[in-house]
Structures are given as C-alpha cells and as structure tokens.
Design an enzyme around this catalytic site. Structure first.
Site, PDB file in Angstrom:
ATOM      1  NE  ARG A  58      12.826 -11.576   1.652  1.00  0.00           N
ATOM      2  CZ  ARG A  58      11.610 -10.999   1.751  1.00  0.00           C
ATOM      3  NH1 ARG A  58      11.257 -10.011   0.955  1.00  0.00           N
ATOM      4  NH2 ARG A  58      10.742 -11.427   2.650  1.00  0.00           N
ATOM      5  NE  ARG A  82       5.285 -12.723  -2.657  1.00  0.00           N
ATOM      6  CZ  ARG A  82       5.853 -11.996  -1.692  1.00  0.00           C
ATOM      7  NH1 ARG A  82       7.057 -11.483  -1.877  1.00  0.00           N
ATOM      8  NH2 ARG A  82       5.240 -11.777  -0.567  1.00  0.00           N
ATOM      9  CG  HIS A 150       9.047  -6.765  -5.264  1.00  0.00           C
ATOM     10  ND1 HIS A 150      10.317  -6.470  -4.820  1.00  0.00           N
ATOM     11  CD2 HIS A 150       8.256  -6.670  -4.168  1.00  0.00           C
ATOM     12  CE1 HIS A 150      10.271  -6.222  -3.523  1.00  0.00           C
ATOM     13  NE2 HIS A 150       9.032  -6.343  -3.111  1.00  0.00           N
ATOM     14  CG  ASP A 195       7.594   0.020   2.026  1.00  0.00           C
ATOM     15  OD1 ASP A 195       7.266   0.064   0.822  1.00  0.00           O
ATOM     16  OD2 ASP A 195       7.187  -0.862   2.820  1.00  0.00           O
ATOM     17  CD  GLU A 254       8.808  -3.162  -5.123  1.00  0.00           C
ATOM     18  OE1 GLU A 254       7.605  -3.470  -5.164  1.00  0.00           O
ATOM     19  OE2 GLU A 254       9.424  -3.001  -4.065  1.00  0.00           O
TER      20      GLU A 254
HETATM   21  C1  BG6 Z   1       7.604  -3.980  -1.088  1.00  0.00           C
HETATM   22  C2  BG6 Z   1       6.614  -3.392  -0.122  1.00  0.00           C
HETATM   23  O1  BG6 Z   1       7.077  -3.946  -2.373  1.00  0.00           O
HETATM   24  O2  BG6 Z   1       7.859  -5.336  -0.730  1.00  0.00           O
HETATM   25  C3  BG6 Z   1       7.122  -3.515   1.303  1.00  0.00           C
HETATM   26  O3  BG6 Z   1       6.386  -2.013  -0.460  1.00  0.00           O
HETATM   27  C4  BG6 Z   1       7.456  -4.963   1.620  1.00  0.00           C
HETATM   28  O4  BG6 Z   1       6.144  -3.025   2.202  1.00  0.00           O
HETATM   29  C5  BG6 Z   1       8.411  -5.497   0.563  1.00  0.00           C
HETATM   30  O5  BG6 Z   1       8.026  -5.042   2.902  1.00  0.00           O
HETATM   31  C6  BG6 Z   1       8.760  -6.977   0.745  1.00  0.00           C
HETATM   32  O6  BG6 Z   1       7.617  -7.719   0.827  1.00  0.00           O
HETATM   33  P1  BG6 Z   1       7.663  -9.272   1.132  1.00  0.00           P
HETATM   34  O7  BG6 Z   1       6.245  -9.726   1.187  1.00  0.00           O
HETATM   35  O8  BG6 Z   1       8.407  -9.913  -0.008  1.00  0.00           O
HETATM   36  O9  BG6 Z   1       8.398  -9.421   2.429  1.00  0.00           O
END
Ligand code: BG6
Length: 282
Positions: A58, A82, A150, A195, A254
């Site tokens: 994360r 990932r 991302h 978002d 991103e």
């Molecule tokens: C972003 C998305 O790229 O990633 C969001 O637009 C999402 O909708 C976020 O909540 C995090 O995603 P994840 O799968 O890592 O929890």
C-alpha cells in the site's frame, strides 16, 4: 545489488551521483522510496502497508497491468503485476531493470502470454520509470491491455497541495459510476474524497506542495490519461492497510492508459510507457 529488506522481501537500492536514491522491491517491481538530492522522501508508503506477497504494497508505485482497475479481462483489481514476483534482469548503481514472465496461474488463466519489463533510474532530483510490454505470443489476435503507474506521492499537507495541468479537462468520476464531468477549476485542490480519470491529460503535470515548499513535475509518455485519487476520511478508515489520518500526507497522481485504452499489440511487437518525476523548490 539485491538486498534483504527488514520485511524479509528482496529489494534493489539505487543511488545517483547527484545524491538522489530509490528502493525497488522485486515483489511487484514496486518503487517504495525515492529521495531527492537533499535526501527528502517523495514517495508515500503507508505505515500499515503489508509486505506479504501476493498482497500489493500500500503506497509507493504499484504497477497496474494488464489492466487499470477493472478495465480488462482479469479478476484482480489493477491486474496481477503488483501481486507478482519480478526477476532481476540487470542493475547498475543508479538503474535497475526487472522482468515478469507470468505463469499461466499468475495470468489467471484468461490473459495471453507476454513479457513485462520495469526499469527504474534515479538522476539529478529525478526518478524515471519505464514500463515495457512485449507480445511474445505467436497468436494472430493482439494482446489487449490497459495499465497505470499508480504513484503515491508524499506531500506535507493535502489542504495546501494542488495539481496543475488538468484544468478544463473531461474526467470520469470513479465515485459516480464513471459519470462524465469537466473540471473547470484552475488547479485541482483536494478537500474531500477524489477518484477521477482525467481523459487525454497533458503529458506535463505538476504537484504543488505549498507547506513543503516544493513542486514535483511529472512528465509521462504513452500514458494518455491521468488518475487523481485521495481516499479521504471514510475510505481511509475502511482500508486495513492504510492509517486513518494518512490521507493528509499523500496524493496519487497516476500515469494511466485507462479510458483511452486498450492498446492492441500485435504478436512480436512492444509498447513502452514512461513517467519522469523531478523535484524543485517552490
Ligand atoms: C485508484 C482507483 O487508481 O486506486 C481507485 O482509481 C482505487 O478507485 C485506488 O480505490 C486504490 O486501489 P486499490 O486496489 O489499491 O485499493
């Protein structure tokens, strides 16, 4: 070159002659740190991040492939890259190249064979990341994918941060079933959950962090879209691997091939998308 992280996972540490540095985990080819020449961290990783494959880390820079979100054929949100272990191809002091030749199991059965490379380089207050996809099948049908790098940027205070370069653009709102909207604001300030997929975003964007007196310039290529995400209060509370207050110190901008995709890559062909970050004083 490959070192053991305290979490027990393998990572590669990079350093440029100018003084900037980075860390890249083999798990997910995931950049978890980029410090500029002065040693200041520019990448956010949650204190509650779980370093336990196949779970994605994360924060940092998850590689979303072969799809952004649900925009593709595999089950995993943001694809399987990932969640997968990459292999070291080569490394120098300031650059590393990793590859993924996913097994059928990793490809979740319904995505064709291919090769994926991630190259990360640090320079003079810069970090460059390159994603290369090769359609290594001999099939007649093209390899179709969407993708994103991302990035979770570390900022001093979300209430004093804005994003430049997206004014007047059409976006799809992920919080409203991808309903279309147009951003009329001069700059994007964040005062609640956001978002959005900005469609056909310019290749040059800027994050202005007033409290931190810094600007992070982003230059993307071959990623036509840009996603801006901050989970804000409620969503942060609902995420087990994200601190309740951490939304204040991060913003995701991103480089994405989302709505403007998918790319259709013929057999034997390759595709490369890049992002370059540079810090400067405000
Ligand atoms: C972003 C998305 O790229 O990633 C969001 O637009 C999402 O909708 C976020 O909540 C995090 O995603 P994840 O799968 O890592 O929890």
């Amino acid at each position: 070159m490959v070192a053991d992280d305290a979490t027990g996972l393998k990572k590669v540490q990079l350093r440029s002659s100018a003084g900037s540095s980075a860390e890249v985990f083999l798990h997910g080819a995931h950049v978890t740190s980029w410090k500029d020449n002065s040693g200041q961290e520019q990448i956010f990783v949650s204190k509650q991040a779980v370093f336990k494959p196949p779970k994605a880390i994360r924060g940092g820079v998850p590689v979303c492939f072969p799809q952004f979100g649900d925009m593709g054929p595999v089950k995993a949100q943001h694809g399987f890259a990932r969640n997968s272990e990459f292999t070291l191809v080569n490394a120098t002091t300031d650059s590393v190249k990793l590859s993924l030749n996913p097994t059928k199991e990793q490809r979740q059965g319904n995505f064709p064979d291919h090769a994926l490379f991630v190259k990360v380089t640090v320079g003079d207050n810069t970090l460059t990341e390159e994603l290369e996809v090769i359609n290594s099948t001999e099939a007649e049908s093209p390899l179709k994918f969407t993708a994103a790098l991302h990035t979770y940027f570390r900022i001093s205070d979300i209430s004093q941060t804005h994003v430049q370069g997206l004014s007047g653009l059409q976006y799809l709102d992920n919080m409203q079933n991808r309903q279309e909207g147009t951003d009329e604001a001069q700059v994007i300030s964040i005062a609640g959950e956001i978002d959005r997929i900005y469609v056909k975003a310019p290749d040059h964007l800027k994050i202005v962090d007033k409290k931190g007196s810094k600007v992070i310039s982003i230059h993307k290529t071959n990623f036509p879209d840009a996603v801006v995400w901050n989970p804000w209060v409620e969503k942060a509370k609902g995420m087990a691997d994200f601190g309740d207050e951490e939304y204040k110190e991060m913003i995701c901008v991103e480089a994405a091939l989302a709505t403007s995709g998918p790319v259709e890559l013929a057999a034997g062909k390759s595709w490369v998308g890049t992002q370059l970050f540079k810090t400067s004083k405000l």
